[in-house]
Design a protein around this motif. Structure first.
Motif, PDB file in Angstrom:
ATOM      1  N   LEU A 100       0.834  -1.191   0.000  1.00 25.88           N
ATOM      2  CA  LEU A 100       0.000   0.000   0.000  1.00 25.88           C
ATOM      3  C   LEU A 100       0.872   1.245   0.000  1.00 25.88           C
ATOM      4  O   LEU A 100       1.786   1.358   0.828  1.00 25.88           O
ATOM      5  N   PRO A 101       0.581   2.183  -0.886  1.00 23.27           N
ATOM      6  CA  PRO A 101       1.295   3.458  -0.824  1.00 23.27           C
ATOM      7  C   PRO A 101       0.946   4.180   0.479  1.00 23.27           C
ATOM      8  O   PRO A 101      -0.083   3.900   1.105  1.00 23.27           O
ATOM      9  N   ASP A 115      -0.249   7.044   1.191  1.00 23.07           N
ATOM     10  CA  ASP A 115      -1.547   7.725   1.286  1.00 23.07           C
ATOM     11  C   ASP A 115      -2.687   6.743   1.562  1.00 23.07           C
ATOM     12  O   ASP A 115      -3.601   7.052   2.325  1.00 23.07           O
ATOM     13  N   LEU A 116      -2.635   5.541   0.990  1.00 21.19           N
ATOM     14  CA  LEU A 116      -3.671   4.553   1.272  1.00 21.19           C
ATOM     15  C   LEU A 116      -3.534   3.983   2.682  1.00 21.19           C
ATOM     16  O   LEU A 116      -4.531   3.670   3.336  1.00 21.19           O
ATOM     17  N   GLU A 117      -2.309   3.868   3.141  1.00 19.79           N
ATOM     18  CA  GLU A 117      -2.070   3.434   4.520  1.00 19.79           C
ATOM     19  C   GLU A 117      -2.696   4.425   5.501  1.00 19.79           C
ATOM     20  O   GLU A 117      -3.353   4.032   6.466  1.00 19.79           O
ATOM     21  N   GLU A 118      -2.499   5.709   5.217  1.00 20.96           N
ATOM     22  CA  GLU A 118      -3.057   6.752   6.076  1.00 20.96           C
ATOM     23  C   GLU A 118      -4.582   6.750   6.017  1.00 20.96           C
ATOM     24  O   GLU A 118      -5.253   6.902   7.042  1.00 20.96           O
ATOM     25  N   THR A 119      -5.133   6.550   4.821  1.00 18.79           N
ATOM     26  CA  THR A 119      -6.588   6.480   4.672  1.00 18.79           C
ATOM     27  C   THR A 119      -7.153   5.309   5.462  1.00 18.79           C
ATOM     28  O   THR A 119      -8.184   5.434   6.132  1.00 18.79           O
ATOM     29  N   LEU A 120      -6.476   4.176   5.413  1.00 18.11           N
ATOM     30  CA  LEU A 120      -6.907   3.000   6.162  1.00 18.11           C
ATOM     31  C   LEU A 120      -6.897   3.297   7.663  1.00 18.11           C
ATOM     32  O   LEU A 120      -7.825   2.938   8.383  1.00 18.11           O
ATOM     33  N   SER A 121      -5.868   3.976   8.130  1.00 17.36           N
ATOM     34  CA  SER A 121      -5.795   4.347   9.553  1.00 17.36           C
ATOM     35  C   SER A 121      -6.945   5.272   9.943  1.00 17.36           C
ATOM     36  O   SER A 121      -7.532   5.125  11.010  1.00 17.36           O
TER      37      SER A 121
END
Length: 52
Positions: free
Chosen positions: A11-12, A14-20
């Motif tokens: 996961l890039p 930004d997607l990691e942050e969105t998931l969080s």
């Protein structure tokens, strides 16, 4: 154990942050990361199949 196929994805950031961020939403609080990703994949897949 489930009979689902296991895959590994990267996961890039930004997607990691969105998931969080999603994990703090009451709708997603009790879900694991895998469950959230499967949920979002289903929504995206349905949207794509409706377009064609």
């Amino acid at each position: 154990m489930t009979n689902m196929k296991r895959i590994t994805i990267s996961l890039p950031k930004d997607l990691e942050e969105t998931l969080s961020i999603l994990k703090t939403d009451p709708h997603f609080m009790d879900m694991t990361s895998s469950q959230i990703i499967r949920y979002l994949l289903r929504i995206g897949a349905k949207a794509e199949t409706r377009k064609t």
